[in-house]
Write a protein that holds these residues in place. Structure first.
Motif, PDB file in Angstrom:
ATOM      1  N   HIS A  10      -8.445   7.759  -7.569  1.00 21.91           N
ATOM      2  CA  HIS A  10      -7.446   8.763  -7.945  1.00 21.91           C
ATOM      3  C   HIS A  10      -7.210   8.743  -9.458  1.00 21.91           C
ATOM      4  N   VAL A  25       0.722   6.805  -6.760  1.00 23.82           N
ATOM      5  CA  VAL A  25      -0.393   7.740  -6.958  1.00 23.82           C
ATOM      6  C   VAL A  25       0.076   9.180  -6.760  1.00 23.82           C
ATOM      7  N   GLU A  26       0.915   9.409  -5.746  1.00 21.10           N
ATOM      8  CA  GLU A  26       1.426  10.760  -5.485  1.00 21.10           C
ATOM      9  C   GLU A  26       2.269  11.272  -6.644  1.00 21.10           C
ATOM     10  N   LYS A  83       0.550   4.037  -2.870  1.00 23.96           N
ATOM     11  CA  LYS A  83       0.376   5.423  -2.445  1.00 23.96           C
ATOM     12  C   LYS A  83       1.455   6.314  -3.053  1.00 23.96           C
ATOM     13  N   LYS A  84       2.701   5.850  -3.029  1.00 22.07           N
ATOM     14  CA  LYS A  84       3.799   6.624  -3.607  1.00 22.07           C
ATOM     15  C   LYS A  84       3.596   6.811  -5.107  1.00 22.07           C
ATOM     16  N   ASP A 106       0.822  -1.218   0.000  1.00 27.77           N
ATOM     17  CA  ASP A 106       0.000   0.000   0.000  1.00 27.77           C
ATOM     18  C   ASP A 106       0.853   1.263   0.000  1.00 27.77           C
ATOM     19  N   LEU A 107       2.011   1.210   0.632  1.00 21.57           N
ATOM     20  CA  LEU A 107       2.921   2.352   0.596  1.00 21.57           C
ATOM     21  C   LEU A 107       3.448   2.575  -0.821  1.00 21.57           C
ATOM     22  N   ARG A 120      -7.718  -2.133  -2.674  1.00 24.83           N
ATOM     23  CA  ARG A 120      -6.562  -1.396  -3.191  1.00 24.83           C
ATOM     24  C   ARG A 120      -6.851  -0.844  -4.586  1.00 24.83           C
ATOM     25  N   TYR A 125      -9.054   2.180  -4.323  1.00 23.82           N
ATOM     26  CA  TYR A 125      -8.270   3.347  -3.881  1.00 23.82           C
ATOM     27  C   TYR A 125      -7.624   4.033  -5.085  1.00 23.82           C
ATOM     28  N   VAL A 166      -0.433   5.092   6.287  1.00 26.04           N
ATOM     29  CA  VAL A 166      -1.622   4.540   5.611  1.00 26.04           C
ATOM     30  C   VAL A 166      -2.589   3.984   6.640  1.00 26.04           C
ATOM     31  N   ARG A 223      -8.507   1.037   2.503  1.00 24.05           N
ATOM     32  CA  ARG A 223      -7.790   2.009   1.690  1.00 24.05           C
ATOM     33  C   ARG A 223      -8.749   2.888   0.894  1.00 24.05           C
ATOM     34  N   SER A 224      -9.878   2.343   0.464  1.00 18.60           N
ATOM     35  CA  SER A 224     -10.763   3.086  -0.436  1.00 18.60           C
ATOM     36  C   SER A 224     -11.978   3.641   0.296  1.00 18.60           C
TER      37      SER A 224
END
Length: 630
Positions: free
Chosen positions: A602, A524-525, A521-522, A517-518, A595, A598, A546, A550-551
Motif C-alpha cells: 500500500h 493504511v486506510e 489496517k486503520k 493488524d487492525l 505485516r 502488507y 482481517v 496479510r500480504s
C-alpha cells in the motif's frame, strides 16, 4: 440547546427524515435496540440527539413517542462535536470527562452504569451479569460479543432486505438467516459461563433442601392420615401445593453435579442479561415476517425464549412503545404471497463462546515449525530486520518528568517498571522522529495511557487520542490526565474499529494478536504513519475485518491458514533461556515481515527492528511505517 447545557451525557442516534407514517422516524436496527433497552430500564440519565443522515440499508420505523421521555434535539453533522463525528453511532459524548463511547455494547453498558450512579437499580445491575462482565469484551476477541453486537443485527438488516426482494419478486422460497440458526444451536447447548460451577452447586443445594423438606412433609402427611383423618390431611396437602407423586420426590434425588448440565433459560444461561435485550428486538422483527408457526417449527427454542421474555412486564412495555408491529416494512408487502417455503441452512455445532473447550481449535502445542519456515525460505522470504538510524537520540530522563507521566502512575507493578520504561523510550523516540506540531496521534489499545500520556506531555502542540475498550483502564488514564492538567488528550472507549477520525500517526504498544493488524489496517486506510510493537502472536486468527496471511506476497507461497496459525503459535515461544526462544524470535520476524509486506503493498516504507535493549521484553519487534504521501 448547547451540548453541555443539561450537564448530562448525550446519546447520539442516527435517523433519517420524518416518514409518511405519522409521528415516526426511520432509523437503524441498532437505534431500535438502544431505544428498546432505554425504555426497558426507564433510563433517565441521558439527553438524546438525533443525527439526520440517509441510509443505504433497510430502515425501521421508530415512533416519536418512544423518544418523549428524554430531552431530544434533531441535528445534522455540522452541529455535533467533532469527537462524535469521529466514531460510529450509536455513541455517547461525556463532555465532563472528554470521553466518547462508541459501539452498541459499550453504549448500553455505559448507560446502565450511569443509571446505577444515580440510583440503586437492581434491574440495571442484574443486566450487567456476573461481576458486571456481560458483553464487556470487544467484538474482535469475543465470539459472543461479535454475535450480539455485529452479526445478529447485521443479519436482521439483510433478512429484511432479502425478504422484501424475494417476496416482491414473487419468490415462494426463502432461506432462514444463518445467524438465527446459530442462535437456535446455541440454545441447544449446555450453559457455559464463568460462574457455572457455583450456580450448579447452589441449585443442587436448593434441590436437596427441597427434597428433604418434601420427604419430611410426606412423613408428616402419612402420620396425619392415621391420626387426624383423611380430610384434614388432604387439606394440609392442598395448602402446601404438593401431591404424593410429586416428581421432585421421585426424580431429583438422582441428580449428580458431575453429570448435570444446565439448559439455557436465557441467552447467557439461567439469568436474564443485556444480551437478551439486544437480541429480542432483532428476533421480534424477524418473527413478525416469518409468523409464529414458522418460528415454532424451525427454531422452537428461540420461540420458547421469546415467549419467556414476553412474560416480563418491562419487556412488554418497551415492545409496545418501541417495536411497531410492521417494523417499517410490512406496509410494503401488500400483495405478497401469504405462504412460502423456508429453507433452514446447515450450520456447524460451533459454540458462541470463545473459551468453550468444545470449540474447534488448531492444536499447536509441541508443533515443530521448521516445515513452515522452509516454505517461506523456498520463496526467498526471511525476516527483514534492520537497525534504525534515528535523527536524534532523544532520551527520557524519567526523574525530570511528573510522577503521573511515569508508568508507576498507572498502577504498574514495580518488577515491570524498568522494562516498561525502556519499551516506552523506544516507542517515544520513534514517534518524535516522525511527529510534526499540530498533528493528531492515536494510541490504540492504550490501556491506562502509559504511551499516550508520555506523548501528550512531550508533544503539547499535538492532539493525542486514547482508544481503549476497557472502561477501568481509561478511568486510570483520565485520572492521570487530570493530575497532569493536560488539555490535548481525548478518550474513546470503544473497539478500535469504531474510531473513524482522521489522524497522522497511529501507535500501539503490545496490542494483542489481531489488534496489531487492525491498527496497521486503520493507519493504511487513513494514510497515517504507524509505530507498532506487536504481542501475543498466538492469539492471531481470522476475523470479520482481517484475514491471514496479510500480504499478497506471503499468500503467493500458498501457505495454508493452519500452517500460518501454527507459525504464530511458534512465534509466542520466546521466553528467555528456553530452547525455543531463538526459533520463536525467527517466527516472530516472519509474521511481522508479512505485516511489513502488507503495508509496502500500500505504498509504505516499512522498517522492522528490535527494541533496545532486547531484554526489555520477549515481544521486542518494532514496526515503523511511513506512507509515500509524507
Amino acid at each position: 440547546m448547547k451540548i453541555m447545557d443539561s450537564g448530562k451525557d448525550v446519546l447520539f442516534l442516527q435517523v433519517s427524515s420524518l416518514t409518511s407514517v405519522s409521528n415516526t422516524v426511520e432509523t437503524s436496527v441498532e437505534s431500535v435496540i438502544v431505544s428498546f433497552i432505554l425504555h426497558y430500564c426507564e433510563l433517565s440519565t441521558l439527553d438524546l440527539w438525533l443525527l439526520e443522515k440517509s441510509y443505504s440499508c433497510p430502515q425501521f420505523l421508530l415512533p416519536l413517542n418512544a423518544l418523549s421521555a428524554w430531552t431530544v434535539k434533531r441535528t445534522n453533522s455540522s452541529d455535533i462535536p467533532q469527537e462524535i463525528q469521529n466514531c460510529q453511532l450509536p455513541a455517547i459524548w461525556s463532555p465532563g470527562s472528554r470521553t466518547c463511547i462508541s459501539g452498541l455494547c459499550a453504549v448500553l453498558r455505559w448507560s446502565l452504569k450511569s443509571q446505577l450512579k444515580f440510583e440503586k437499580s437492581s434491574v440495571c445491575k442484574d443486566l450487567l451479569g456476573f461481576r458486571s462482565g456481560c458483553l464487556m469484551s470487544c467484538s474482535e476477541t469475543s465470539v459472543w460479543t461479535k454475535f450480539c453486537e455485529v452479526e445478529f443485527p447485521f443479519a436482521t438488516n439483510n433478512f429484511v432486505k432479502d425478504f422484501l426482494k424475494s417476496q416482491l419478486g414473487g419468490s415462494s422460497v426463502f432461506v432462514l438467516p444463518v445467524e438465527l440458526v446459530r442462535l437456535e444451536t446455541h440454545f441447544r447447548k449446555p450453559v457455559k459461563t464463568h460462574n457455572i460451577r457455583k450456580r450448579k452447586q447452589d441449585i443442587l443445594r436448593n434441590v436437596k433442601a427441597e427434597i428433604q423438606k418434601t420427604n419430611c412433609f410426606i412423613s408428616s402427611f402419612n402420620e396425619n392420615c392415621e391420626s387426624n383423618g383423611k380430610q384434614k390431611s388432604l387439606n394440609l396437602l392442598k395448602k402446601n401445593n404438593l401431591s404424593i407423586s410429586d416428581e421432585r420426590v421421585t426424580e431429583k434425588h438422582d441428580i449428580e453435579e458431575n453429570i448435570w448440565d444446565l439448559n439455557h433459560v436465557y441467552a447467557e444461561g439461567i439469568d436474564m442479561t443485556l444480551a437478551d435485550l439486544i437480541l429480542f428486538p432483532c428476533v421480534h422483527i424477524i418473527r413478525n415476517l416469518l409468523k409464529t408457526e414458522n418460528m415454532r417449527k424451525n427454531v422452537p427454542l428461540i420461540e420458547e425464549w421469546y415467549k419467556r421474555l414476553q412474560h416480563s412486564s418491562c419487556v412488554n412495555r418497551a415492545t409496545r412503545i418501541c417495536l411497531m408491529d410492521n417494523s417499517g416494512i410490512e406496509d410494503k408487502l401488500n400483495e405478497v404471497k401469504e405462504t412460502f417455503r423456508l429453507i433452514v441452512p446447515e450450520v456447524s455445532e460451533e459454540s458462541l463462546y470463545s473459551r468453550d473447550r468444545g470449540r474447534p481449535k488448531i492444536k499447536a502445542r509441541y508443533h515443530e515449525p521448521s516445515s513452515v519456515i522452509m516454505k517461506f525460505l523456498s520463496h526467498g522470504i526471511e525476516p527483514l530486520f534492520k537497525k534504525i538510524s534515528r535523527k536524534t537520540d532523544y532520551g527520557l530522563d524519567w526523574s525530570q518528568l511528573p510522577a503521573a507521566v511515569h508508568p508507576s502512575g498507572g498502577d504498574l507493578p514495580k518488577p515491570r517498571l524498568e522494562r516498561k520504561c525502556q519499551q516506552l523510550e523506544n516507542m517515544v523516540w520513534s514517534v518524535l522522529d516522525l511527529a510534526v506540531s499540530g498533528q493528531t496521534i492515536v494510541d490504540f489499545c492504550s490501556g491506562g495511557g502509559h504511551l499516550g500520556l508520555v506523548l501528550a506531555y512531550c508533544l503539547p502542540q499535538c492532539k493525542v487520542v486514547l482508544v481503549e475498550n476497557k472502561e477501568a483502564s481509561l478511568t486510570r488514564a483520565r485520572s492521570r490526565v487530570e493530575t497532569l492538567g493536560l488539555q490535548n488528550v481525548t478518550f474513546y472507549q470503544c473497539n478500535l474499529g469504531y474510531y473513524n477520525g482522521q489522524f497522522d500517526i497511529g501507535v500501539c504498544l503490545h496490542a494483542c494478536g489481531v489488534a496489531t493488524d487492525l491498527v496497521i489496517k486503520k493507519c493504511v486506510e487513513k494514510l497515517a504513519a504507524f509505530v507498532c510493537c506487536p504481542c501475543c502472536y498466538g492469539f492471531i486468527h481470522d476475523t470479520h475485518l482481517v484475514h491471514y496471511p496479510r500480504s499478497k506476497k506471503v499468500a503467493q507461497t500458498e501457505i495454508s491458514h493452519k500452517e500460518y496459525i501454527l507459525l504464530c503459535h511458534a512465534a509466542d515461544e520466546t521466553e528467555v533461556d528456553t530452547p525455543s526462544a531463538e526459533q520463536g524470535k525467527y517466527c516472530m520476524g516472519l509474521v511481522d515481515t508479512d505485516r511489513a509486506f502488507y503495508a509496502k503493498e500500500h505504498d509504505y516504507t516499512v522498517t522492522l527492528s528490535t527494541l533496545q535493549p532486547p531484554s526489555c521484553t520477549p515481544k521486542n519487534n518494532l514496526l515503523i511505517g511511513v506512507p509515500a504521501t509524507w
